[in-house]
Design a protein around this motif. Structure first.
Motif, short mmCIF file in Angstrom:
data_model
loop_
_atom_site.label_atom_id
_atom_site.label_comp_id
_atom_site.label_asym_id
_atom_site.label_seq_id
_atom_site.Cartn_x
_atom_site.Cartn_y
_atom_site.Cartn_z
N ARG A 159 0.84 -1.20 0.00
CA ARG A 159 0.00 0.00 0.00
C ARG A 159 0.87 1.25 0.00
O ARG A 159 0.66 2.18 -0.79
CB ARG A 159 -0.93 0.01 1.22
CG ARG A 159 -1.89 1.18 1.26
CD ARG A 159 -2.74 1.16 2.52
NE ARG A 159 -1.96 1.33 3.73
CZ ARG A 159 -1.50 2.52 4.17
NH1 ARG A 159 -1.75 3.62 3.51
NH2 ARG A 159 -0.80 2.58 5.29
N ASN A 160 1.88 1.28 0.84
CA ASN A 160 2.77 2.44 0.90
C ASN A 160 3.54 2.62 -0.40
O ASN A 160 3.69 3.74 -0.88
CB ASN A 160 3.74 2.29 2.08
CG ASN A 160 3.14 2.74 3.38
OD1 ASN A 160 3.14 3.92 3.70
ND2 ASN A 160 2.59 1.81 4.15
N ALA A 208 -0.45 6.15 -6.87
CA ALA A 208 -1.80 5.59 -6.88
C ALA A 208 -2.76 6.50 -6.12
O ALA A 208 -2.39 7.09 -5.11
CB ALA A 208 -1.80 4.20 -6.24
N LYS A 209 -3.97 6.64 -6.64
CA LYS A 209 -4.99 7.47 -5.98
C LYS A 209 -5.83 6.65 -5.01
O LYS A 209 -6.35 7.16 -4.03
CB LYS A 209 -5.92 8.10 -7.03
CG LYS A 209 -5.20 8.97 -8.03
CD LYS A 209 -4.70 10.23 -7.39
CE LYS A 209 -4.05 11.10 -8.45
NZ LYS A 209 -2.93 11.84 -7.99
#
Length: 90
Positions: free
Chosen positions: A16-17, A24-25
């Motif tokens: 995710r990080n 990424a939005k």
């Protein structure tokens, strides 16, 4: 991202990080199961700061924050996993 199982969420949090750092939005994480119940299965929500080029080994990172999320184990989720499996295997 879809993963078959999660334990504490560290792999999800790393991905995710990295995805948000790459621009990424929105990131959606889905785990179909969990290895541990109760206190031992705490999700670790983490935020990192990256420095350098993350596509090489010439980068560094710093943990900015960590939050432990205590969820409820839901045995009825097995039916949801079965439906997802059926959808993905049509």
């Amino acid at each position: 991202m879809i993963d078959d199982y999660t334990t504490n969420g560290i792999s999800f949090e790393t991905a995710r990080n990295l995805l948000f750092n790459a621009g990424a939005k929105k990131v959606i994480l889905l785990a179909l199961g969990r290895y541990k119940k109760g206190r031992e299965g705490i999700y670790q929500y983490e935020n990192y700061e990256f420095k350098g080029d993350i596509t090489t080994n010439k980068y560094g990172y710093k943990l900015l924050s960590r939050e432990y999320i205590y969820g409820n184990y839901d045995d009825s989720a097995r039916e949801e996993v079965k439906r997802i499996y059926e959808i993905l295997n049509k």
